[in-house]
Design a protein around this motif. Structure first.
Motif, mmCIF file in Angstrom:
data_model
loop_
_atom_site.group_PDB
_atom_site.id
_atom_site.type_symbol
_atom_site.label_atom_id
_atom_site.label_comp_id
_atom_site.label_asym_id
_atom_site.label_seq_id
_atom_site.Cartn_x
_atom_site.Cartn_y
_atom_site.Cartn_z
ATOM 1 N N UNK A 74 0.599 -0.851 -0.147
ATOM 2 C CA UNK A 74 0.055 0.323 0.176
ATOM 3 C C UNK A 74 1.192 0.949 0.107
ATOM 4 N N UNK A 75 0.295 2.229 -0.721
ATOM 5 C CA UNK A 75 0.570 3.623 -0.490
ATOM 6 C C UNK A 75 1.158 3.703 0.665
ATOM 7 N N UNK A 76 1.843 4.372 1.431
ATOM 8 C CA UNK A 76 2.032 5.139 3.394
ATOM 9 C C UNK A 76 2.041 6.052 3.130
ATOM 10 N N UNK A 77 1.199 7.131 3.710
ATOM 11 C CA UNK A 77 1.195 8.618 3.821
ATOM 12 C C UNK A 77 2.331 9.216 5.287
ATOM 13 N N UNK A 78 3.636 9.264 5.134
ATOM 14 C CA UNK A 78 4.327 9.531 6.011
ATOM 15 C C UNK A 78 4.451 11.549 6.183
ATOM 16 N N UNK A 79 4.613 10.912 7.667
ATOM 17 C CA UNK A 79 4.652 13.072 8.063
ATOM 18 C C UNK A 79 5.840 13.113 8.694
ATOM 19 N N UNK A 80 6.395 14.422 8.456
ATOM 20 C CA UNK A 80 7.364 15.379 9.760
ATOM 21 C C UNK A 80 7.427 13.997 10.816
ATOM 22 N N UNK A 81 8.381 13.726 11.050
ATOM 23 C CA UNK A 81 8.862 12.936 12.033
ATOM 24 C C UNK A 81 8.979 11.834 12.071
ATOM 25 N N UNK A 82 8.683 11.245 10.723
ATOM 26 C CA UNK A 82 8.076 9.397 10.907
ATOM 27 C C UNK A 82 9.791 8.963 9.902
ATOM 28 N N UNK A 83 10.047 7.471 10.874
ATOM 29 C CA UNK A 83 11.459 7.276 9.971
ATOM 30 C C UNK A 83 11.183 6.054 9.321
ATOM 31 N N UNK A 128 -3.910 4.789 -0.181
ATOM 32 C CA UNK A 128 -3.231 5.665 0.603
ATOM 33 C C UNK A 128 -3.633 5.330 2.276
ATOM 34 N N UNK A 129 -2.614 5.086 2.448
ATOM 35 C CA UNK A 129 -3.191 5.310 4.475
ATOM 36 C C UNK A 129 -2.085 6.143 5.068
ATOM 37 N N UNK A 130 -2.077 6.219 5.944
ATOM 38 C CA UNK A 130 -1.449 7.683 6.685
ATOM 39 C C UNK A 130 -0.995 6.833 8.093
ATOM 40 N N UNK A 131 0.770 7.527 8.086
ATOM 41 C CA UNK A 131 0.374 7.062 9.398
ATOM 42 C C UNK A 131 0.109 7.456 10.957
ATOM 43 N N UNK A 132 -0.431 8.689 10.487
ATOM 44 C CA UNK A 132 -1.151 8.920 11.438
ATOM 45 C C UNK A 132 -2.328 8.402 12.019
ATOM 46 N N UNK A 133 -2.415 7.270 11.296
ATOM 47 C CA UNK A 133 -4.187 5.979 11.490
ATOM 48 C C UNK A 133 -3.492 5.162 12.115
ATOM 49 N N UNK A 134 -2.250 4.889 11.987
ATOM 50 C CA UNK A 134 -1.580 3.315 12.133
ATOM 51 C C UNK A 134 -1.558 3.066 14.145
ATOM 52 N N UNK A 135 -1.608 2.703 14.652
ATOM 53 C CA UNK A 135 -1.266 2.383 16.051
ATOM 54 C C UNK A 135 -0.212 2.798 15.594
#
Length: 135
Positions: A74-83, A128-135
């Motif tokens: 899946x396409x991941x939407x990553x945000x500032x601070x994500x590694x 897309x799936x956001x890193x903000x919506x992941x556990x």
């Protein structure tokens, strides 16, 4: 200790990138070091072609929203601070969301990169799936 002179910013080549992207080489280790570190800036919608790294790659998102996908994933939407870590040999792409610039720090070892075909507009526009919506 040594203060390293930084080379000028370079526009990244069309054969490996769709859209406009620029890199600043922060560190390019010389033997025995294999470390590479680039700060990469992507214009809205810009992205790499599919590629893989022989020893993997780590991305640290600095600004904006990054889109990152492994082949078949899946396409991941990553945000500032994500590694984000991509293992050795895993085909993937990364770039900016369509509506804003994105900056990431790219870390990898050696120049063993296998560049493949460009990411199509249909692939880029996938769900897309956001890193903000992941556990």
């Amino acid at each position: 200790m040594e203060i390293l002179k930084q080379p000028p910013t370079v526009k990244l080549p069309e054969q490996w990138f769709t859209g406009d992207a620029w890199a600043d080489v922060l560190y390019r280790g010389e033997e025995p070091s294999r470390t590479r570190a680039n700060m990469v800036r992507f214009a809205p919608g810009a992205r790499t072609a599919w590629h893989s790294h022989g020893l993997g790659q780590t991305l640290y998102i600095v600004e904006g929203v990054a889109l990152i996908q492994s082949r078949g994933g899946e396409i991941i939407q990553a945000h500032p601070g994500d590694v984000v870590w991509t293992p050795p040999g895993e085909e993937h792409w990364h770039g900016a969301a369509p509506d804003q610039f994105m900056i990431h720090l790219a870390l990898w070892e050696t120049d063993d990169v296998d560049w493949l075909e460009h990411v199509t507009d249909a692939e880029y526009a996938g769900p897309r799936v956001s890193t903000r919506s992941r556990p």
